[in-house]
Design a protein around this motif. Sequence first.
Motif, PDB file in Angstrom:
ATOM      1  N   SER A 201       0.836  -1.210   0.000  1.00  0.00           N
ATOM      2  CA  SER A 201       0.000   0.000   0.000  1.00  0.00           C
ATOM      3  C   SER A 201       0.865   1.252   0.000  1.00  0.00           C
ATOM      4  O   SER A 201       0.564   2.226  -0.702  1.00  0.00           O
ATOM      5  CB  SER A 201      -0.923   0.005   1.216  1.00  0.00           C
ATOM      6  OG  SER A 201      -1.832  -1.083   1.163  1.00  0.00           O
ATOM      7  N   ALA A 202       1.937   1.238   0.782  1.00  0.00           N
ATOM      8  CA  ALA A 202       2.833   2.400   0.838  1.00  0.00           C
ATOM      9  C   ALA A 202       3.475   2.653  -0.519  1.00  0.00           C
ATOM     10  O   ALA A 202       3.608   3.804  -0.955  1.00  0.00           O
ATOM     11  CB  ALA A 202       3.895   2.187   1.908  1.00  0.00           C
ATOM     12  N   MET A 203       3.861   1.569  -1.208  1.00  0.00           N
ATOM     13  CA  MET A 203       4.453   1.723  -2.531  1.00  0.00           C
ATOM     14  C   MET A 203       3.449   2.273  -3.525  1.00  0.00           C
ATOM     15  O   MET A 203       3.753   3.193  -4.293  1.00  0.00           O
ATOM     16  CB  MET A 203       5.007   0.368  -3.009  1.00  0.00           C
ATOM     17  CG  MET A 203       6.249  -0.091  -2.268  1.00  0.00           C
ATOM     18  SD  MET A 203       6.760  -1.775  -2.700  1.00  0.00           S
ATOM     19  CE  MET A 203       7.179  -1.588  -4.455  1.00  0.00           C
ATOM     20  N   GLU A 204       2.245   1.733  -3.505  1.00  0.00           N
ATOM     21  CA  GLU A 204       1.212   2.200  -4.438  1.00  0.00           C
ATOM     22  C   GLU A 204       0.829   3.647  -4.149  1.00  0.00           C
ATOM     23  O   GLU A 204       0.657   4.450  -5.081  1.00  0.00           O
ATOM     24  CB  GLU A 204       0.001   1.281  -4.357  1.00  0.00           C
ATOM     25  CG  GLU A 204       0.265  -0.112  -4.928  1.00  0.00           C
ATOM     26  CD  GLU A 204      -0.889  -1.074  -4.710  1.00  0.00           C
ATOM     27  OE1 GLU A 204      -0.983  -2.052  -5.463  1.00  0.00           O
ATOM     28  OE2 GLU A 204      -1.690  -0.847  -3.766  1.00  0.00           O
ATOM     29  N   ASP A 205       0.711   4.003  -2.865  1.00  0.00           N
ATOM     30  CA  ASP A 205       0.352   5.375  -2.499  1.00  0.00           C
ATOM     31  C   ASP A 205       1.414   6.374  -2.948  1.00  0.00           C
ATOM     32  O   ASP A 205       1.106   7.524  -3.267  1.00  0.00           O
ATOM     33  CB  ASP A 205       0.146   5.482  -0.988  1.00  0.00           C
ATOM     34  CG  ASP A 205      -1.100   4.746  -0.513  1.00  0.00           C
ATOM     35  OD1 ASP A 205      -1.949   4.399  -1.366  1.00  0.00           O
ATOM     36  OD2 ASP A 205      -1.211   4.508   0.706  1.00  0.00           O
TER      37      ASP A 205
END
Length: 353
Positions: A201-205
């Motif tokens: 999620s952190a990477m996608e965000d």
Amino acid sequence: FLPEKWHGLTDVELRYRQRYLDLISNDEARRIAIMRSRLISGLRRFMDNLGFMEVETPMLVSIAAGGTARPFSTYHNALGRDFYLRIATELYLKRLIVGGMEKVYEIGRIFRNEGVDLTHNPEFTMMESYEAFADYNDVMTMVENMISYLAKELLGTMSVEFEGNTIDFSPPWPRIQLREAVRTRSGIDFIKCADIQSLKSAMEDAGHTVGQQMSWGGLLDKLVSDVVEPHLIQPTFLVDYPVEMSPLAKKKRGSDQLVERFEGFIAGMEICNAFTELNDPIDQRERLNQQEALHAQFQEEDMDRLDEDFIHAMEYGMPPTGGLGIGIDRMMMLFSGHKSIREVVLFPHMRNR
């Protein structure tokens, strides 16, 4: 007919397929071949002068362990069993450390059944070394001295032009914490993203692609490759990797989350990988069992494998050890000024015509 004398052989694919014509007609091809021989001789001289002993270990192995890569497989008719071409020399060299041979190295072919691109060939040359009673700090110093020594031997200088950059091999090289490098380039603190979903999620965000990677280690490896490595132009060590990415490395003193591991980068390419080696057989078995579980869960990703005989060897007692794997082909690319590994391998693998 031989290629025309003044212009040489210019068809790139033909040059690789018919290297003998390339060597006849192109001065640059001969220069690279000679330089590669001198590099390997110089590397041997450097290691021998440090008191290391050169050894040989099996290329055909029953378990393709000591790294995370897809192996080539074969079948031994006389023994009636499957074998693999080695993906690393690590576990056999560590057995020699257990046996009391305190400083050993091997220069040899490694085989990985993976993709082909500018920096990868399925058959490549590595040197791995192991030194008892050393740690990754000692190995970093050795790598700095090794590369600068070879540059001086081959080029007569500590710097080289590569892809529009002047690379300076002079030690000391910067040592950058992997956690800080990732946080600076992506805004992501991987220590605070301790599970797969939170890291994904952190990477996608942050706008970073996750690709086909599914495991936590695979995701972080892709993030490092995408956002950190391209900026490491001058010789640099990234240090202190997560335990999840480094099943054969000893935990960093005072930390349960990080290990004493570094990777060396030059011109955005990984040149070497090294650890303070894990020498606790109980911890090692647990880590490799975790790798086996991840292998079963994420079958499309490469994981290290459990080698029972290696664990058994460790149980007899393995001293603290500093280990190193360094790529000969990528060193040659840097020293010769070529961005393609096929230029520095005499007979690269090619598709059928």
